[in-house]
Design an enzyme around this catalytic site. Structure first.
Site, mmCIF file in Angstrom:
data_model
loop_
_atom_site.group_PDB
_atom_site.id
_atom_site.type_symbol
_atom_site.label_atom_id
_atom_site.label_comp_id
_atom_site.label_asym_id
_atom_site.label_seq_id
_atom_site.Cartn_x
_atom_site.Cartn_y
_atom_site.Cartn_z
ATOM 1 N N THR A 126 0.847 -1.188 0.000
ATOM 2 C CA THR A 126 0.000 0.000 0.000
ATOM 3 C C THR A 126 0.879 1.233 0.000
ATOM 4 O O THR A 126 1.963 1.212 0.562
ATOM 5 C CB THR A 126 -0.870 -0.020 1.277
ATOM 6 O OG1 THR A 126 -1.855 -1.014 1.131
ATOM 7 C CG2 THR A 126 -1.532 1.311 1.551
ATOM 8 N N ARG A 154 -14.445 -7.056 -0.383
ATOM 9 C CA ARG A 154 -13.696 -6.839 0.870
ATOM 10 C C ARG A 154 -13.162 -5.392 0.906
ATOM 11 O O ARG A 154 -12.623 -4.890 -0.059
ATOM 12 C CB ARG A 154 -12.543 -7.821 0.944
ATOM 13 C CG ARG A 154 -11.641 -7.666 2.171
ATOM 14 C CD ARG A 154 -10.405 -6.855 1.867
ATOM 15 N NE ARG A 154 -9.413 -6.882 2.943
ATOM 16 C CZ ARG A 154 -8.353 -6.078 3.004
ATOM 17 N NH1 ARG A 154 -8.149 -5.192 2.070
ATOM 18 N NH2 ARG A 154 -7.500 -6.173 3.996
ATOM 19 N N GLY A 156 -10.615 -2.903 3.157
ATOM 20 C CA GLY A 156 -9.568 -2.953 4.173
ATOM 21 C C GLY A 156 -9.580 -1.730 5.069
ATOM 22 O O GLY A 156 -10.588 -1.031 5.211
ATOM 23 N N ASP A 157 -8.447 -1.486 5.681
ATOM 24 C CA ASP A 157 -8.313 -0.352 6.606
ATOM 25 C C ASP A 157 -8.051 0.960 5.891
ATOM 26 O O ASP A 157 -8.283 2.026 6.458
ATOM 27 C CB ASP A 157 -7.138 -0.625 7.557
ATOM 28 C CG ASP A 157 -5.824 -0.813 6.785
ATOM 29 O OD1 ASP A 157 -5.819 -1.561 5.783
ATOM 30 O OD2 ASP A 157 -4.814 -0.209 7.173
ATOM 31 N N THR A 177 0.292 0.482 6.586
ATOM 32 C CA THR A 177 0.234 -0.528 5.538
ATOM 33 C C THR A 177 0.364 -1.887 6.211
ATOM 34 O O THR A 177 0.945 -1.999 7.285
ATOM 35 C CB THR A 177 1.359 -0.345 4.506
ATOM 36 O OG1 THR A 177 1.273 -1.411 3.548
ATOM 37 C CG2 THR A 177 2.737 -0.382 5.143
ATOM 38 N N GLY A 178 -0.204 -2.895 5.576
ATOM 39 C CA GLY A 178 -0.107 -4.230 6.159
ATOM 40 C C GLY A 178 -1.463 -4.892 6.195
ATOM 41 O O GLY A 178 -2.351 -4.545 5.415
ATOM 42 N N GLY A 180 -4.829 -5.323 6.703
ATOM 43 C CA GLY A 180 -5.845 -4.330 7.019
ATOM 44 C C GLY A 180 -6.814 -4.763 8.097
ATOM 45 O O GLY A 180 -7.276 -3.935 8.897
HETATM 46 N N1 ASP Z 1 -3.606 -2.390 4.384
HETATM 47 C C1 ASP Z 1 -3.985 -2.827 3.078
HETATM 48 C C2 ASP Z 1 -5.294 -3.544 3.155
HETATM 49 O O1 ASP Z 1 -5.443 -4.402 4.010
HETATM 50 C C3 ASP Z 1 -3.018 -3.727 2.431
HETATM 51 C C4 ASP Z 1 -1.615 -3.206 2.351
HETATM 52 O O2 ASP Z 1 -1.194 -2.413 3.168
HETATM 53 O O3 ASP Z 1 -0.923 -3.587 1.413
HETATM 54 O O4 ASP Z 1 -6.149 -3.288 2.356
#
Ligand code: ASP
Length: 247
Positions: A126, A154, A156-157, A177-178, A180
């Site tokens: 992200t 779906r 995410g965050d 990022t990570g 979510g």
């Molecule tokens: N945080 C993002 C999500 O879960 C994914 C990512 O950070 O790559 O949508």
């Protein structure tokens, strides 16, 4: 990262929002990153994009989710924020809002440049930016394809204020990022800004947030943080998280 940092920094004179928007747009166009062109694919092999933005002065926020045909998702998040009626728009209604506001649309096919690589993206690529300008205004922008193989629909965050991002000029701006789902369950971005409010400095907040992700939910991720004063900070427990800074 350096191209994005330079694109943002060149506009810092126009304010923190202009800077983070320019940085994120640059990264949405970078096929190696999980946002805009090159973003990861859902279970049906389709790109569904989320983005979010917040200005810390009046706590204005905009989030958009499940976009398939927006050239720059961050543009639509900013339009939702500036329109001010709502904070979150998703799917077909979001696309309709974009068309009505003259925001650039595109053929969904342009997001897929290397299907094999995009299928394998694990997430955590992200893109996001935080900025503080000379007047002390702060802003954050974030854009993502989410996570590979996600269920269609779906969210995410990243489009959710308080989870994937938050900004309050009194304390700071943060972006994550990570995984979510972990950021959502911890409401991590808001927690980080509360910690800034309580006097923790940016490096301690960044390190603590990533530690919490790992210890409480066994999750992977990273964060960037800027406080009212001092240099920005970042932390991550993923294999890598490139960042670029200008001061
Ligand atoms: N945080 C993002 C999500 O879960 C994914 C990512 O950070 O790559 O949508």
């Amino acid at each position: 990262m350096e191209l994005a940092r330079d694109a943002g920094w060149s506009l810092i004179g126009d304010g923190a929002l202009a800077a983070v928007a320019a940085a994120v747009k640059q990264m949405e166009d970078e096929p190696l990153l999980n946002a805009g062109i090159g973003a990861c694919l859902n279970l049906d092999g389709v790109v569904e994009l989320d983005a979010g933005v917040m200005q810390g002065g009046e706590l204005q926020a905009g989030g958009v989710a499940g976009l398939k045909d927006l050239r720059h998702p961050i543009d639509l998040a900013i339009a939702v924020m500036l329109d001010g009626r709502h904070v979150l728009l998703a799917g077909e209604g979001a696309s309709r809002f974009a068309r009505e506001h003259g925001i650039e649309m595109c053929d969904p096919a342009i997001f897929i440049t290397d299907r094999k690589r995009q299928e394998l993206l694990l997430g955590a690529d992200t893109v996001g930016a935080v900025a503080r300008d000379a007047d002390g205004r702060m802003a954050v922008a974030v854009s993502t394809g989410g996570i590979s193989g996600k269920l269609p629909g779906r969210i995410g965050d990243s489009p959710i204020p308080g989870s994937g991002f938050y900004a309050d000029d009194r304390f700071g701006a943060v972006c994550g990022t990570g995984q979510g789902e972990a950021f959502l369950r911890l409401a991590l971005a808001r927690l980080m800004v509360v910690e800034l409010e309580h006097g923790m400095d940016a490096p301690a907040v960044a390190t603590g947030a990533v530690a919490l992700l790992g210890t409480r939910l066994n999750a992977l991720g990273g964060v960037i943080v800027i406080a009212r004063e001092g240099a920005p900070a970042s932390s991550f427990n993923t294999p890598s998280m490139p960042v670029a800074v200008a001061t």
